[in-house]
Design a protein around this motif. Structure first.
Motif, PDB file in Angstrom:
ATOM      1  N   VAL A 331       0.835  -1.206   0.000  1.00  0.00           N
ATOM      2  CA  VAL A 331       0.000   0.000   0.000  1.00  0.00           C
ATOM      3  C   VAL A 331       0.867   1.253   0.000  1.00  0.00           C
ATOM      4  O   VAL A 331       0.610   2.213  -0.728  1.00  0.00           O
ATOM      5  CB  VAL A 331      -0.951   0.002   1.215  1.00  0.00           C
ATOM      6  N   GLN A 332       1.932   1.248   0.812  1.00  0.00           N
ATOM      7  CA  GLN A 332       2.797   2.421   0.863  1.00  0.00           C
ATOM      8  C   GLN A 332       3.569   2.583  -0.441  1.00  0.00           C
ATOM      9  O   GLN A 332       3.755   3.709  -0.914  1.00  0.00           O
ATOM     10  CB  GLN A 332       3.761   2.308   2.046  1.00  0.00           C
ATOM     11  N   SER A 333       4.014   1.486  -1.050  1.00  0.00           N
ATOM     12  CA  SER A 333       4.705   1.577  -2.338  1.00  0.00           C
ATOM     13  C   SER A 333       3.783   2.163  -3.404  1.00  0.00           C
ATOM     14  O   SER A 333       4.209   2.982  -4.227  1.00  0.00           O
ATOM     15  CB  SER A 333       5.190   0.189  -2.776  1.00  0.00           C
ATOM     16  N   SER A 334       2.527   1.744  -3.401  1.00  0.00           N
ATOM     17  CA  SER A 334       1.554   2.281  -4.354  1.00  0.00           C
ATOM     18  C   SER A 334       1.311   3.766  -4.110  1.00  0.00           C
ATOM     19  O   SER A 334       1.164   4.552  -5.057  1.00  0.00           O
ATOM     20  CB  SER A 334       0.251   1.496  -4.252  1.00  0.00           C
ATOM     21  N   LEU A 335       1.269   4.169  -2.842  1.00  0.00           N
ATOM     22  CA  LEU A 335       1.071   5.581  -2.507  1.00  0.00           C
ATOM     23  C   LEU A 335       2.227   6.430  -3.018  1.00  0.00           C
ATOM     24  O   LEU A 335       2.018   7.530  -3.539  1.00  0.00           O
ATOM     25  CB  LEU A 335       0.920   5.742  -0.993  1.00  0.00           C
ATOM     26  N   VAL A 336       3.455   5.923  -2.893  1.00  0.00           N
ATOM     27  CA  VAL A 336       4.618   6.664  -3.376  1.00  0.00           C
ATOM     28  C   VAL A 336       4.516   6.906  -4.874  1.00  0.00           C
ATOM     29  O   VAL A 336       4.777   8.011  -5.362  1.00  0.00           O
ATOM     30  CB  VAL A 336       5.913   5.891  -3.034  1.00  0.00           C
ATOM     31  N   VAL A 337       4.103   5.881  -5.629  1.00  0.00           N
ATOM     32  CA  VAL A 337       3.937   6.041  -7.072  1.00  0.00           C
ATOM     33  C   VAL A 337       2.843   7.050  -7.365  1.00  0.00           C
ATOM     34  O   VAL A 337       2.967   7.893  -8.262  1.00  0.00           O
ATOM     35  CB  VAL A 337       3.600   4.683  -7.724  1.00  0.00           C
ATOM     36  N   ARG A 338       1.778   6.988  -6.614  1.00  0.00           N
ATOM     37  CA  ARG A 338       0.634   7.881  -6.829  1.00  0.00           C
ATOM     38  C   ARG A 338       1.013   9.346  -6.638  1.00  0.00           C
ATOM     39  O   ARG A 338       0.490  10.233  -7.322  1.00  0.00           O
ATOM     40  CB  ARG A 338      -0.473   7.490  -5.853  1.00  0.00           C
ATOM     41  N   LEU A 339       1.950   9.607  -5.752  1.00  0.00           N
ATOM     42  CA  LEU A 339       2.372  10.979  -5.475  1.00  0.00           C
ATOM     43  C   LEU A 339       3.543  11.430  -6.339  1.00  0.00           C
ATOM     44  O   LEU A 339       3.989  12.569  -6.223  1.00  0.00           O
ATOM     45  CB  LEU A 339       2.762  11.114  -3.994  1.00  0.00           C
TER      46      LEU A 339
END
Length: 435
Positions: A331-339
């Motif tokens: 989830v955190q890895s996906s959030l980093v990409v999203r930002l």
């Protein structure tokens, strides 16, 4: 759930991802299967070479420092040179430096090469993460990062056992095996993984880029993202205690190193067993709540260690924070990409990688200081406080995050999609998809 249900769940979890992702996944798995240096460095220096524990600790710290140093540089390389060249350079350099380390005898030379190994082995991470973001559809990224994390842990679990047998025969053979497997990873990338970096933004009539260039200063000025990096550092500090504070605490309780190995093996077993089933649960859930819950599970899971006194109870506490780890990582890895803007993914991933590398350096100092001056109970209480702080931080930080479907970004087209586009007459190279 029935066997048929489990098979269907597994099939749904792994289906629909591009072929390039699976080659990248294979490279990650092989890389972790060959992980020897990070696992057996301290034993190699003390048992094989006869150096002191303090010298071994210094070398291990230098290895970690190398990872910290390379994080940002590798992120810049990922954006400037491309994902594929960065991975090839990093993996080839890792293979060479690991092989060299196996022949070093002088203590200064060992320390210097260990620092180099730390730099090179960490340098491919921003490129791998950025490439996954490039080639995987936005709605599949949590699933992709989860599968990649599963490969990392599966590879580490197997390598830890296998490397132990190799070490009994020859530590040098372990270094050579890791070098060979890392070189194989580079070969897989060279033969099977095409460059995925999005095309640069075209310039306007005045010669200026339509969008501002992403620099490290751009990342540092991105307040929301840097807040995520800070929270990632806090969470990483907690998880690192499983390998620095936990063995010390178990030792003070009169438990042996084999007892620690038995207890901490629960972490790897649970991740390998639950990561894929858990993926189906988390990929459609609110990421804010998932990050809050995972932070609390991490903090209070370690906090419960204050009440442990036997291997069984320690294993139960490990179960709690491992569930938090299973949720947090993808989830955190996906959030980093999203930002991260597409053209700056390497730099953003490098900064994110830095948070974990820095935590790996700070955590041993933190645990040693707290245990020596206040006792292990205070360390576990501190973990509980840090977990609460991280949970509150994620809750506040993500309140204003725009909905995914309102964001549009450029995602690299896979080979299969390119063939389909060519057949239909559509333009090739990249495609806009709703996030």
């Amino acid at each position: 759930m029935s066997v048929a249900g489990l098979r269907r769940a597994a099939r749904e979890t792994v289906s629909g991802l591009p072929r390039e992702f699976w080659w990248l996944w294979t490279s990650t798995l092989v890389n972790r299967l060959g992980a020897f240096v990070a696992t057996f460095m301290a034993l190699y220096l003390t048992l094989e070479r006869g150096y002191s524990a303090s010298y071994a600790g210094l070398v291990v710290a230098l290895h970690g420092l190398g990872g910290v140093v390379s994080s940002l540089g590798a992120g810049v390389m990922t954006d400037r040179l491309g994902r594929r060249p960065t991975m090839l350079i990093a993996q080839s350099s890792t293979a060479a430096s690991v092989a060299l380390l196996g022949f070093m005898v002088d203590p200064v030379a060992i320390a210097a090469v260990a620092f180099l190994v730390g730099m090179t082995s960490n340098a491919s991470r921003p490129a791998v993460q950025a490439m996954m973001a490039d080639i995987v559809r936005p709605e599949d990224r949590v699933r992709a990062f989860s599968l990649n994390y599963w490969a990392i842990n599966l590879g580490f679990a197997v390598s830890s056992a296998g490397a132990g047998f190799i070490a009994e025969y020859s530590y040098r053979a372990g270094f050579m095996a890791e070098a060979a497997m890392t070189l194989f990873c580079a070969l897989v990338v060279f033969l099977k993984v095409p460059e995925s970096q999005p095309e640069r933004t075209p310039r306007n009539a005045k010669g200026a880029a339509a969008e501002p260039e992403v620099r490290l200063s751009t990342v540092l000025r991105d307040g929301r993202f840097m807040s995520v990096v800070g929270l990632s550092f806090v969470v990483a500090l907690i998880f690192q205690q499983g390998y620095v504070g936990l063995p010390v605490a178990m030792g003070t309780d009169g438990l042996s190193s084999s007892d620690f190995g038995t207890a901490v093996a629960v972490n790897g077993v649970l991740i390998v067993a639950l990561q894929i089933p858990a993926t189906r649960f988390i990929q459609q859930r609110d990421p804010r709540r998932l990050l809050v819950v995972s932070s609390l599970l991490a903090g209070y899971g370690f906090g419960l260690t204050a009440f442990a006194g036997s291997v069984a109870v320690y294993a139960l506490t490990i179960c709690v924070w491992t569930v938090g780890e299973i949720i947090n990582a993808p989830v955190q890895s996906s959030l980093v990409v999203r930002l991260s803007p597409a053209q700056g993914r390497g730099r953003y991933q490098g900064m994110y990688t830095l948070s974990w590398s820095a935590a790996a350096l700070v955590a041993p100092l933190m645990s040693g200081l707290v245990i020596d001056h206040y006792g292990a109970t205070w360390l576990w209480g501190t973990c509980g406080v840090l977990g609460t702080v991280a949970a509150l931080g994620y809750w506040v930080l993500m309140r204003g995050l725009p909905a995914e479907e309102k964001v549009t970004e450029v995602v690299a087209v896979t080979a299969a999609e390119a063939e389909s586009d060519a057949a239909s007459g559509a333009p090739q190279g990249s495609v806009e998809r709703a996030v």
